[in-house]
Write a protein that holds these residues in place. Structure first.
Motif, PDB file in Angstrom:
ATOM      1  N   ILE A 171       2.809   5.616  -0.430  1.00  0.00           N
ATOM      2  CA  ILE A 171       3.782   5.124  -1.405  1.00  0.00           C
ATOM      3  C   ILE A 171       5.085   5.897  -1.268  1.00  0.00           C
ATOM      4  O   ILE A 171       6.177   5.336  -1.392  1.00  0.00           O
ATOM      5  CB  ILE A 171       3.148   5.163  -2.810  1.00  0.00           C
ATOM      6  CG1 ILE A 171       2.192   3.963  -2.880  1.00  0.00           C
ATOM      7  CG2 ILE A 171       4.190   5.104  -3.925  1.00  0.00           C
ATOM      8  CD1 ILE A 171       1.038   4.088  -3.768  1.00  0.00           C
ATOM      9  N   THR A 172       4.983   7.174  -0.917  1.00  0.00           N
ATOM     10  CA  THR A 172       6.185   7.971  -0.651  1.00  0.00           C
ATOM     11  C   THR A 172       6.845   7.465   0.640  1.00  0.00           C
ATOM     12  O   THR A 172       8.075   7.345   0.709  1.00  0.00           O
ATOM     13  CB  THR A 172       5.826   9.459  -0.519  1.00  0.00           C
ATOM     14  OG1 THR A 172       4.831   9.785  -1.482  1.00  0.00           O
ATOM     15  CG2 THR A 172       7.039  10.350  -0.705  1.00  0.00           C
TER      16      THR A 172
ATOM     17  N   SER B 289       2.603  12.088  -2.024  1.00  0.00           N
ATOM     18  CA  SER B 289       2.794  12.245  -3.473  1.00  0.00           C
ATOM     19  C   SER B 289       2.844  13.714  -3.874  1.00  0.00           C
ATOM     20  O   SER B 289       3.631  14.097  -4.733  1.00  0.00           O
ATOM     21  CB  SER B 289       1.673  11.554  -4.233  1.00  0.00           C
ATOM     22  OG  SER B 289       1.717  10.187  -3.990  1.00  0.00           O
TER      23      SER B 289
ATOM     24  N   LYS C  76      -8.182   4.112   0.682  1.00  0.00           N
ATOM     25  CA  LYS C  76      -8.192   5.502   0.217  1.00  0.00           C
ATOM     26  C   LYS C  76      -9.564   5.739  -0.420  1.00  0.00           C
ATOM     27  O   LYS C  76      -9.736   5.663  -1.641  1.00  0.00           O
ATOM     28  CB  LYS C  76      -7.034   5.726  -0.769  1.00  0.00           C
ATOM     29  CG  LYS C  76      -6.630   7.191  -0.876  1.00  0.00           C
ATOM     30  CD  LYS C  76      -5.247   7.325  -1.471  1.00  0.00           C
ATOM     31  CE  LYS C  76      -4.948   8.729  -1.928  1.00  0.00           C
ATOM     32  NZ  LYS C  76      -4.825   9.724  -0.878  1.00  0.00           N
TER      33      LYS C  76
ATOM     34  N   ARG D 280      -5.182  12.277 -10.840  1.00  0.00           N
ATOM     35  CA  ARG D 280      -6.192  11.812  -9.891  1.00  0.00           C
ATOM     36  C   ARG D 280      -6.997  10.706 -10.561  1.00  0.00           C
ATOM     37  O   ARG D 280      -7.557  10.900 -11.641  1.00  0.00           O
ATOM     38  CB  ARG D 280      -7.098  12.991  -9.509  1.00  0.00           C
ATOM     39  CG  ARG D 280      -8.337  12.659  -8.691  1.00  0.00           C
ATOM     40  CD  ARG D 280      -8.017  12.093  -7.341  1.00  0.00           C
ATOM     41  NE  ARG D 280      -7.146  12.932  -6.545  1.00  0.00           N
ATOM     42  CZ  ARG D 280      -7.573  13.838  -5.665  1.00  0.00           C
ATOM     43  NH1 ARG D 280      -8.846  14.018  -5.454  1.00  0.00           N
ATOM     44  NH2 ARG D 280      -6.696  14.555  -4.990  1.00  0.00           N
TER      45      ARG D 280
ATOM     46  N   ARG E 150      -2.722  -0.379  -4.732  1.00  0.00           N
ATOM     47  CA  ARG E 150      -3.460   0.201  -3.591  1.00  0.00           C
ATOM     48  C   ARG E 150      -4.897   0.523  -3.988  1.00  0.00           C
ATOM     49  O   ARG E 150      -5.825   0.302  -3.215  1.00  0.00           O
ATOM     50  CB  ARG E 150      -2.719   1.443  -3.076  1.00  0.00           C
ATOM     51  CG  ARG E 150      -3.281   1.948  -1.755  1.00  0.00           C
ATOM     52  CD  ARG E 150      -2.416   3.029  -1.133  1.00  0.00           C
ATOM     53  NE  ARG E 150      -2.410   4.256  -1.913  1.00  0.00           N
ATOM     54  CZ  ARG E 150      -1.659   5.320  -1.619  1.00  0.00           C
ATOM     55  NH1 ARG E 150      -0.850   5.286  -0.566  1.00  0.00           N
ATOM     56  NH2 ARG E 150      -1.709   6.403  -2.360  1.00  0.00           N
TER      57      ARG E 150
ATOM     58  N   TYR F  50     -13.500  11.461   2.639  1.00  0.00           N
ATOM     59  CA  TYR F  50     -12.306  12.061   3.234  1.00  0.00           C
ATOM     60  C   TYR F  50     -12.616  13.106   4.297  1.00  0.00           C
ATOM     61  O   TYR F  50     -11.758  13.886   4.685  1.00  0.00           O
ATOM     62  CB  TYR F  50     -11.400  12.636   2.133  1.00  0.00           C
ATOM     63  CG  TYR F  50     -10.062  11.907   2.069  1.00  0.00           C
ATOM     64  CD1 TYR F  50     -10.034  10.523   1.951  1.00  0.00           C
ATOM     65  CD2 TYR F  50      -8.859  12.584   2.169  1.00  0.00           C
ATOM     66  CE1 TYR F  50      -8.829   9.841   1.922  1.00  0.00           C
ATOM     67  CE2 TYR F  50      -7.651  11.911   2.140  1.00  0.00           C
ATOM     68  CZ  TYR F  50      -7.642  10.534   2.014  1.00  0.00           C
ATOM     69  OH  TYR F  50      -6.449   9.865   2.000  1.00  0.00           O
TER      70      TYR F  50
ATOM     71  N   GLU G 235      -0.942  10.018  11.420  1.00  0.00           N
ATOM     72  CA  GLU G 235      -0.400  10.635  10.196  1.00  0.00           C
ATOM     73  C   GLU G 235      -0.979  12.042  10.097  1.00  0.00           C
ATOM     74  O   GLU G 235      -1.770  12.448  10.937  1.00  0.00           O
ATOM     75  CB  GLU G 235      -0.797   9.804   8.981  1.00  0.00           C
ATOM     76  CG  GLU G 235      -2.313   9.660   8.816  1.00  0.00           C
ATOM     77  CD  GLU G 235      -2.720   8.809   7.614  1.00  0.00           C
ATOM     78  OE1 GLU G 235      -1.928   8.666   6.690  1.00  0.00           O
ATOM     79  OE2 GLU G 235      -3.864   8.305   7.629  1.00  0.00           O
TER      80      GLU G 235
ATOM     81  N   TYR H 144      -0.027  16.079 -12.086  1.00  0.00           N
ATOM     82  CA  TYR H 144      -0.734  15.466 -10.975  1.00  0.00           C
ATOM     83  C   TYR H 144      -1.824  14.610 -11.600  1.00  0.00           C
ATOM     84  O   TYR H 144      -2.525  15.082 -12.501  1.00  0.00           O
ATOM     85  CB  TYR H 144      -1.331  16.549 -10.073  1.00  0.00           C
ATOM     86  CG  TYR H 144      -2.122  15.952  -8.956  1.00  0.00           C
ATOM     87  CD1 TYR H 144      -1.480  15.432  -7.840  1.00  0.00           C
ATOM     88  CD2 TYR H 144      -3.504  15.863  -9.026  1.00  0.00           C
ATOM     89  CE1 TYR H 144      -2.198  14.839  -6.822  1.00  0.00           C
ATOM     90  CE2 TYR H 144      -4.233  15.270  -8.007  1.00  0.00           C
ATOM     91  CZ  TYR H 144      -3.571  14.762  -6.912  1.00  0.00           C
ATOM     92  OH  TYR H 144      -4.278  14.161  -5.917  1.00  0.00           O
TER      93      TYR H 144
HETATM   94  N1  PXG Z   1      -1.912   9.852   4.332  1.00  0.00           N
HETATM   95  C1  PXG Z   1      -3.063  10.251   3.779  1.00  0.00           C
HETATM   96  C2  PXG Z   1      -4.276  10.314   4.627  1.00  0.00           C
HETATM   97  C3  PXG Z   1      -3.105  10.592   2.423  1.00  0.00           C
HETATM   98  O1  PXG Z   1      -4.242  10.972   1.862  1.00  0.00           O
HETATM   99  C4  PXG Z   1      -0.735  10.101   2.281  1.00  0.00           C
HETATM  100  C5  PXG Z   1      -0.771   9.758   3.624  1.00  0.00           C
HETATM  101  C6  PXG Z   1       0.552   9.940   1.532  1.00  0.00           C
HETATM  102  O2  PXG Z   1       0.457   8.830   0.644  1.00  0.00           O
HETATM  103  P1  PXG Z   1       1.266   8.765  -0.717  1.00  0.00           P
HETATM  104  O3  PXG Z   1       0.924   7.433  -1.268  1.00  0.00           O
HETATM  105  O4  PXG Z   1       0.799   9.901  -1.596  1.00  0.00           O
HETATM  106  O5  PXG Z   1       2.696   8.883  -0.363  1.00  0.00           O
HETATM  107  C7  PXG Z   1      -1.921  10.505   1.659  1.00  0.00           C
HETATM  108  C8  PXG Z   1      -1.927  10.842   0.208  1.00  0.00           C
HETATM  109  C9  PXG Z   1      -3.981  16.018  -2.312  1.00  0.00           C
HETATM  110  C10 PXG Z   1      -3.231  14.754  -2.301  1.00  0.00           C
HETATM  111  O6  PXG Z   1      -4.575  16.336  -3.356  1.00  0.00           O
HETATM  112  C11 PXG Z   1      -3.254  13.948  -1.180  1.00  0.00           C
HETATM  113  C12 PXG Z   1      -2.557  12.748  -1.175  1.00  0.00           C
HETATM  114  C13 PXG Z   1      -1.850  12.359  -2.273  1.00  0.00           C
HETATM  115  C14 PXG Z   1      -1.842  13.175  -3.392  1.00  0.00           C
HETATM  116  C15 PXG Z   1      -2.534  14.389  -3.407  1.00  0.00           C
HETATM  117  O7  PXG Z   1      -3.996  16.712  -1.290  1.00  0.00           O
HETATM  118  N2  PXG Z   1      -2.644  12.010  -0.038  1.00  0.00           N
END
Ligand code: PXG
Length: 285
Positions: free
Chosen positions: A211-212, A248, A151, A90, A52, A155, A184, A88
């Motif tokens: 991914i989740t 995630s 992504k 990043r 991704r 943001y 979402e 975690y």
């Molecule tokens: N929608 C959006 C807009 C996101 O940013 C998800 C869905 C879920 O995607 P994943 O691949 O994680 O299942 C995200 C992911 C944080 C944080 O620090 C945000 C995400 C992932 C990890 C940490 O708030 N967003």
């Protein structure tokens, strides 16, 4: 030893981990990122996150200055160096520093940043009692403006909706697309259960392909739970039997109220509970 942060091939103490103020990642939000988790020292679906990340970069015409194999090795090295098990992670790739102008061609050296830190989990209470969320009036970016599939470091669209949620006392907020359909949440994908069928908006609703989310769709299949990607409206959420979010950071988290309306009887649903438990097993596999 202070936390070690990876920047483009080298490790720095947290307080010395810095990049240029001329970096277009800072000046314009020009770059991409990933948020991942490790469980017992292993990053959950690292390959999918890397795919991704490289697709997001490709979509914004940014060439990541290393191979996926190298990136994978460096993510694991960062975890090991910091002796982190449940963490975690990043991953950030910026356009690099350049002149004070939008032109990405006038930048050089994209920066690759890897931060692995201990994870601050959501309070257990949310998982037991469920979240109350609201619908933000800020709509999700139109895919032709900035595709939510990317992504990107930009943001603000999500942050504006998050602020609306926080001002209403909610840690998450639902975002609709330009057609008024459910897209979402600000950092999570959304699912409902209706008459034993799992439903979630399709990719073309203008969402990040979580991914989740994908892991939950796979799990449902394995468990014999019918699942479909269908257009949803707020009406569908209000009359749903169950609702939950995936991400995630949050993993699988139940939702029991939307815009002050209680979903079904206000309890965490049985399909949701089952998927929460199965997802926990999956990440520790
Ligand atoms: N929608 C959006 C807009 C996101 O940013 C998800 C869905 C879920 O995607 P994943 O691949 O994680 O299942 C995200 C992911 C944080 C944080 O620090 C945000 C995400 C992932 C990890 C940490 O708030 N967003």
């Amino acid at each position: 030893m202070p936390l070690q942060i990876y920047i483009s091939g080298k490790f720095y103490d947290k307080e010395n981990a810095k990049i240029s103020v001329y970096d277009h990642g800072l000046l314009y939000g020009d770059g991409v990122f990933e948020g991942m988790r490790s469980y017992s020292g292993k990053v959950f679906r690292l390959q999918a996150h890397l795919d991704r990340l490289y697709e997001s970069a490709s979509a914004i015409c940014l060439t990541i200055p290393m191979t996926k194999e190298q990136m994978e090795a460096d993510v694991n090295k960062t975890l090991q160096l910091n002796s982190l098990q449940d963490a975690y992670i990043r991953l950030v790739v910026t356009r690099g520093s350049g002149s004070l102008g939008l032109d990405p061609n006038r930048t050089s050296d994209p920066q690759v940043i890897i931060i692995a830190d201990s994870i601050s989990l959501y309070p257990e209470e949310y998982y037991q009692k469920g979240l109350k969320i609201i619908t933000a009036s800020t709509i999700r970016n139109h895919p032709a403006a900035l595709n939510p599939r990317v992504k990107s470091l930009n943001y603000l669209n999500n942050i504006m909706a998050k602020i609306e949620g926080l001002q209403a006392g909610c840690i998450e907020a639902l975002m609709l697309n330009t057609k008024g359909e459910v897209a979402e949440c600000t950092g999570d994908n959304i699912f409902i259960v209706k008459k034993c069928v799992l439903q979630t908006p399709p990719k073309d609703a203008g969402i990040l392909e979580g991914i989740t989310r994908n892991a939950i769709l796979e799990l449902a299949k394995e468990l014999g739970i019918l699942a479909e990607e269908v257009t949803l409206t707020r009406h569908d959420l209000f009359v749903a039997d169950e609702c939950f979010l995936t991400g995630s950071a949050a993993e699988v988290i139940p939702v029991v109220s939307i815009d002050g309306r209680t979903i079904a009887n206000g309890d965490v649903g049985s399909v949701t509970s089952r998927l929460m438990a199965e997802f926990k097993k999956l990440v520790h596999k």
